[in-house]
Every structure is written in C-alpha cells, then in structure tokens.
Design a protein around this motif. Sequence first.
Motif, mmCIF file in Angstrom:
data_model
loop_
_atom_site.group_PDB
_atom_site.id
_atom_site.type_symbol
_atom_site.label_atom_id
_atom_site.label_comp_id
_atom_site.label_asym_id
_atom_site.label_seq_id
_atom_site.Cartn_x
_atom_site.Cartn_y
_atom_site.Cartn_z
ATOM 1 N N THR A 198 -19.564 73.451 0.991
ATOM 2 C CA THR A 198 -19.922 73.282 1.985
ATOM 3 C C THR A 198 -19.207 73.940 3.383
ATOM 4 O O THR A 198 -20.054 74.257 4.411
ATOM 5 C CB THR A 198 -19.636 71.682 2.190
ATOM 6 O OG1 THR A 198 -20.251 70.914 1.256
ATOM 7 C CG2 THR A 198 -19.880 70.961 3.615
ATOM 8 N N LEU A 202 -20.767 76.212 6.114
ATOM 9 C CA LEU A 202 -20.447 76.090 7.491
ATOM 10 C C LEU A 202 -19.958 77.437 8.098
ATOM 11 O O LEU A 202 -20.421 77.955 9.328
ATOM 12 C CB LEU A 202 -19.500 75.029 7.717
ATOM 13 C CG LEU A 202 -19.057 74.508 9.078
ATOM 14 C CD1 LEU A 202 -20.578 73.956 9.717
ATOM 15 C CD2 LEU A 202 -18.007 73.672 9.205
ATOM 16 N N ARG A 205 -22.910 79.821 8.411
ATOM 17 C CA ARG A 205 -23.991 79.462 9.003
ATOM 18 C C ARG A 205 -25.482 79.454 8.343
ATOM 19 O O ARG A 205 -26.248 79.789 8.396
ATOM 20 C CB ARG A 205 -24.398 80.232 10.230
ATOM 21 C CG ARG A 205 -23.177 80.645 11.268
ATOM 22 C CD ARG A 205 -22.749 79.389 11.949
ATOM 23 N NE ARG A 205 -21.686 79.407 13.074
ATOM 24 C CZ ARG A 205 -20.259 79.524 12.713
ATOM 25 N NH1 ARG A 205 -19.793 79.337 11.580
ATOM 26 N NH2 ARG A 205 -19.601 79.637 13.683
ATOM 27 N N TYR A 209 -28.564 74.727 3.877
ATOM 28 C CA TYR A 209 -27.433 73.856 3.360
ATOM 29 C C TYR A 209 -26.969 72.746 4.475
ATOM 30 O O TYR A 209 -26.994 71.556 4.199
ATOM 31 C CB TYR A 209 -26.259 74.608 2.817
ATOM 32 C CG TYR A 209 -25.392 73.706 2.071
ATOM 33 C CD1 TYR A 209 -25.430 73.493 0.576
ATOM 34 C CD2 TYR A 209 -24.466 73.079 2.867
ATOM 35 C CE1 TYR A 209 -24.488 72.920 -0.003
ATOM 36 C CE2 TYR A 209 -23.528 72.149 2.136
ATOM 37 C CZ TYR A 209 -23.568 72.144 0.751
ATOM 38 O OH TYR A 209 -22.712 71.437 0.064
ATOM 39 N N ILE A 210 -26.941 73.293 5.767
ATOM 40 C CA ILE A 210 -26.382 72.622 6.781
ATOM 41 C C ILE A 210 -27.628 71.422 7.096
ATOM 42 O O ILE A 210 -27.094 70.078 7.408
ATOM 43 C CB ILE A 210 -26.163 73.281 8.090
ATOM 44 C CG1 ILE A 210 -24.852 74.334 7.872
ATOM 45 C CG2 ILE A 210 -25.749 72.464 9.204
ATOM 46 C CD1 ILE A 210 -24.498 75.221 8.815
#
Length: 321
Positions: A198, A202, A205, A209-210
């Motif tokens: 995760t 992040l 970028r 997934y975000i």
Amino acid sequence: MSRSTGNYLLDVLRGGLMGTAEVVPGVSGGTVALVTGMYDRLILSAGHTVTSMKLLATDVPKGRGTERAAQEFRQVDLPFLLSVLAGMVVAALTAAKLVVPLVEDHPQRTFALFFGLVLASLWVPYSESGRRWTLREWALAGVVAVVAFVLTGLPPSEIADPNPLLVVGVAAVAICALVLPGVSGSFVLLATGIYTVTFNALNDRDLGYIALFGLGAFLGLAFFVKLLQWVLEHHHRLMMVIMTGLLAGSLRALWPWQPWESDSRELQAPSGDVPMTVALIVGGWLIVVAIIVIERKTRAVHLDNPTVAPIEQPNTDSTRS
C-alpha cells in the motif's frame, strides 16, 4: 461566527498530525483527533456529509430529497473538514517517505515516543466521560482493553500481489480504524499483509491501486461513520468509556521493547538503550500533557469571553447524562 486564518491553520496542523500518525503501525489518527479536541466535531461533520451524499445519490434522482440533502449539508463545518483533510493528505504523503523509514531504522526509540503519547492520551476520553465511572463501566473498559491487547499482538504477514477485493475490504476496515481512537489503520494493513504494498503504491503514485483503496475507504466511512455519529450523539459517555479501553489495550502494540528484527510481537523486559528510551516515553507523555493543558485553557478563555470565536466543541451535554 467567523473564524480567523489561525484557526484554519491549526486545523490543517491537526489534520497533518492525524495523517502522520496513520502511516505508523500502532498509532491511531483518531487518538490525535481526540487529544487535540476535535474528535466529536470531526465525526459529526463527516456523518452529516455521508448522509447528504447518500440522499443526493438515492433520493434526488427520484425527484425527492433535495431539501433534506441540503439540510444535512448545512450542518457540515466544511471549512474545518477541508482544512483537516488537506493536512492529512499532505502529511500522509510526506510521512510515507520520512516517518516510515525512521520507524524502520530506530523502532525502539520511535515507539517509545509513541508509547508516551498514547499513555498520556488515556486521560482525554476518561475526563470527557464526565462523572466517576461505575463498576460496570470499568468492566466494559477492561474487556475492550483486553480485546485490543490481543488483536494488536497478532503477528504481521505480507502479501506481494493482493486481490483487488482484498484491497477494497481491508481499506474499508482500515479507514474505520482511522476514526476510532486506539485502533491504528496502518496496523490493520500490517496485520492483513498489505502494509508494504500500500505504501509502495502511495510512494510510486500507483493510481489504480490508490483508486481501489479509495473506494474501500469510502465504503467503510459511509457505513461506519454514521454509527459513530449516532453513538456520540446518543451515548457519548459510553463511547468515551470504550475509547479509554481501546487506548489502554493499544499500548501493547507500542511497547518499545519488542523483537523488532523479527515478525514476533513478544513483549520483552527493558534492555539496550534504556535511559534514552525512558526519556522518550516521558517526553511523549509531556507533549500530550502540554497539549491537553493548552486546549483546556483555550476552551476556558472562550467560555469566559463569548466574543472570541469558539473552539470546535460540539454540543454533547445532553448526551452525557
């Protein structure tokens, strides 16, 4: 009553502290919100926002609900909410690169500071609950503390390529931990095996997934924040008792003396750099004590001088009896 620029900057700072806390396993953003005196207001504003969005999505297309949605939205302190969210997002992005490596390189010292912070934070929900606790309330807090103690002792795991449904589900649970003092959203990610992937997403970028994680977070908030809003409005004292138990049990995850080089969560006796570790525990405790004293004095000033813009304290007096 209008609020000054300083109030908004303070809200951004509080949001930043929440965002920073949430990237560290064992540290709860909800605890930060509670200690800094904005927890009730944050949950109530989020609850009204969720209700307004729900009415817009379900009732308005059917030709009804516009006024109800507008009425709910008017109860949202939007400048406050946006300030806190802005601080959280910026701090989370920064902390993912700065704080997480610090925790990995110096876990004993870092967690010693966090342990002191949360230890002192126990006073906040206890004092906010009002009168002295009954034996039943002490028992309830004790049971909650034991449950939190056991859950935070679960060994972590790691999944390199998580299923999208898992990401959405874990995000929904983790975002609930975000607004629940004593429960760390990052610890939920760690326990379910998607902490590293995760925060890598992040940092890199990874928008796909975000987006999945964001969907899960939205769904979690949509269901959970309304429950919290209702409990705060109707059973404020009960909520404070439960929060005290959660904070007490979560101290287990922050104990500085653990085998950090392995996945074991065994609690160990003090060893190694004991003087500095103890000093950091005391330092964290003093930081929270100072915050509590300043917040209480500031609140007293606003009560004595009603011409000053009030600190964000919701009207929950009727729920504390």
